[in-house]
Write a protein that holds these residues in place. Structure first.
Motif, PDB file in Angstrom:
ATOM      1  N   LEU A 110      -7.059  -7.151   0.553  1.00 13.03           N
ATOM      2  CA  LEU A 110      -5.616  -8.052   1.138  1.00 13.03           C
ATOM      3  C   LEU A 110      -4.595  -8.096   0.580  1.00 13.03           C
ATOM      4  N   LEU A 111      -3.654  -7.775   0.816  1.00  9.47           N
ATOM      5  CA  LEU A 111      -2.427  -7.728   0.347  1.00  9.47           C
ATOM      6  C   LEU A 111      -1.299  -8.495   1.681  1.00  9.47           C
ATOM      7  N   LEU A 112      -1.226  -9.708   1.136  1.00 17.83           N
ATOM      8  CA  LEU A 112       0.062 -10.957   1.405  1.00 17.83           C
ATOM      9  C   LEU A 112       1.891 -10.304   0.613  1.00 17.83           C
ATOM     10  N   ALA A 113       2.270 -10.685   1.517  1.00 14.91           N
ATOM     11  CA  ALA A 113       4.024 -10.484   1.193  1.00 14.91           C
ATOM     12  C   ALA A 113       4.948 -11.997   1.569  1.00 14.91           C
ATOM     13  N   PHE A 114       6.043 -12.177   0.177  1.00 15.03           N
ATOM     14  CA  PHE A 114       6.351 -13.073   0.341  1.00 15.03           C
ATOM     15  C   PHE A 114       7.845 -12.989   1.072  1.00 15.03           C
ATOM     16  N   ASP A 115       8.469 -14.203   1.415  1.00 13.42           N
ATOM     17  CA  ASP A 115       9.804 -14.265   1.356  1.00 13.42           C
ATOM     18  C   ASP A 115      10.009 -15.148   0.165  1.00 13.42           C
ATOM     19  N   HIS A 116      10.420 -15.076  -0.534  1.00 14.90           N
ATOM     20  CA  HIS A 116      10.605 -16.087  -1.713  1.00 14.90           C
ATOM     21  C   HIS A 116       9.082 -16.667  -1.886  1.00 14.90           C
ATOM     22  N   ASP A 117       9.036 -18.147  -1.567  1.00 18.43           N
ATOM     23  CA  ASP A 117       7.676 -18.670  -1.445  1.00 18.43           C
ATOM     24  C   ASP A 117       7.111 -18.918  -0.527  1.00 18.43           C
ATOM     25  N   THR A 118       7.608 -18.088   1.234  1.00 20.49           N
ATOM     26  CA  THR A 118       7.259 -17.750   1.644  1.00 20.49           C
ATOM     27  C   THR A 118       5.891 -16.875   2.233  1.00 20.49           C
ATOM     28  N   ALA A 119       5.098 -16.900   2.489  1.00 22.44           N
ATOM     29  CA  ALA A 119       3.472 -16.041   3.105  1.00 22.44           C
ATOM     30  C   ALA A 119       4.480 -14.949   4.372  1.00 22.44           C
ATOM     31  N   CYS A 120       4.728 -13.936   4.283  1.00 23.13           N
ATOM     32  CA  CYS A 120       5.799 -13.465   5.641  1.00 23.13           C
ATOM     33  C   CYS A 120       4.918 -12.139   5.860  1.00 23.13           C
ATOM     34  N   GLY A 121       4.020 -11.720   5.332  1.00 22.71           N
ATOM     35  CA  GLY A 121       3.288 -10.562   5.996  1.00 22.71           C
ATOM     36  C   GLY A 121       1.832 -10.270   5.332  1.00 22.71           C
ATOM     37  N   LEU A 122       0.951  -9.314   5.589  1.00 17.86           N
ATOM     38  CA  LEU A 122       0.117  -9.283   5.369  1.00 17.86           C
ATOM     39  C   LEU A 122      -0.890  -8.042   5.690  1.00 17.86           C
ATOM     40  N   ILE A 123      -1.511  -7.017   5.326  1.00 16.60           N
ATOM     41  CA  ILE A 123      -2.363  -6.251   5.361  1.00 16.60           C
ATOM     42  C   ILE A 123      -3.119  -6.309   4.932  1.00 16.60           C
ATOM     43  N   TRP A 124      -4.496  -5.689   5.325  1.00 16.09           N
ATOM     44  CA  TRP A 124      -6.270  -4.987   4.770  1.00 16.09           C
ATOM     45  C   TRP A 124      -5.821  -3.504   4.708  1.00 16.09           C
ATOM     46  N   CYS A 125      -7.071  -3.157   3.470  1.00 15.35           N
ATOM     47  CA  CYS A 125      -7.651  -2.464   3.293  1.00 15.35           C
ATOM     48  C   CYS A 125      -8.732  -2.183   2.950  1.00 15.35           C
ATOM     49  N   ARG A 126      -8.909  -0.953   3.144  1.00 14.69           N
ATOM     50  CA  ARG A 126     -11.340  -1.286   3.127  1.00 14.69           C
ATOM     51  C   ARG A 126     -11.441   0.057   2.966  1.00 14.69           C
ATOM     52  N   LEU A 127     -12.264   0.611   1.960  1.00 17.24           N
ATOM     53  CA  LEU A 127     -12.891   1.530   1.687  1.00 17.24           C
ATOM     54  C   LEU A 127     -13.868   1.950   2.604  1.00 17.24           C
ATOM     55  N   SER A 128     -14.075   3.152   3.327  1.00 14.92           N
ATOM     56  CA  SER A 128     -15.405   3.794   4.145  1.00 14.92           C
ATOM     57  C   SER A 128     -16.754   2.685   3.796  1.00 14.92           C
ATOM     58  N   ASP A 129     -17.799   2.750   4.244  1.00 18.16           N
ATOM     59  CA  ASP A 129     -18.818   2.577   3.669  1.00 18.16           C
ATOM     60  C   ASP A 129     -19.615   3.944   4.338  1.00 18.16           C
TER      61      ASP A 129
END
Length: 167
Positions: free
Chosen positions: A57-76
């Motif tokens: 789970l990745l979070l993007a920040f603009d300075h100290d403010t969270a501004c985005g996300l993406i989740w990556c998962r390996l397939s079962d």
């Protein structure tokens, strides 16, 4: 941009709920369904993800403010495949490269853990999200399917064979 930390469940929750309100036609889930979830569920979800070798789970920040996300998962079912979902960038910071950076980091992580392909679904339309995925080497992969149950919107499956991304 960086991986989420176990104690950042509130940041994740807030981003996820903002994403569902801002872009309801971009996700398989709806704000109404996720807004009722308990704090314990959100906390558990992030704790499990941050301790898993199969999730990022990745979070993007603009300075100290969270501004985005993406989740990556390996397939079962297919260990050499990774799936991306929940990608979103706050409208106030769109166009500044956060989406491309999140996508690049998720794909790099997938490749580093042995994935040979990355898959996602995107609302089938000429949108900034579709243009970003195409620019980064993703290609349509199969027929579009309903975004969610009882939806007229369609989601286009896309995939990227690793080693070919225009990052």
């Amino acid at each position: 941009m960086r991986p989420a930390k176990p104690d950042e469940w509130q940041t994740y929750r807030d981003l996820r709920l903002r994403a569902l309100l801002d872009s309801p036609d971009a996700f398989g889930s709806a704000h109404e369904a996720e807004a009722t979830r308990s704090d314990a569920m959100w906390s558990s979800r992030v704790a499990e993800t941050t301790s898993s070798a199969k999730d990022r789970l990745l979070l993007a920040f603009d300075h100290d403010t969270a501004c985005g996300l993406i989740w990556c998962r390996l397939s079962d079912d297919e260990p050499a495949a990774a799936h991306l979902f929940q990608m979103w960038v706050d409208p106030a910071t769109r166009g500044m490269g956060a989406g491309r950076a999140l996508l690049h980091e998720a794909v790099s992580w997938a490749e580093s853990v042995g994935a040979r392909s990355v898959h996602l679904g995107v609302t089938a339309a000429d949108t900034p999200a579709m243009r970003l995925y195409l620019a980064c080497g993703f290609q349509p992969d199969g027929a579009a399917q309903p975004l969610r149950e009882h939806s007229a919107l369609m989601a286009q499956p896309m995939s990227l064979t690793l080693g070919t991304a225009a990052r």
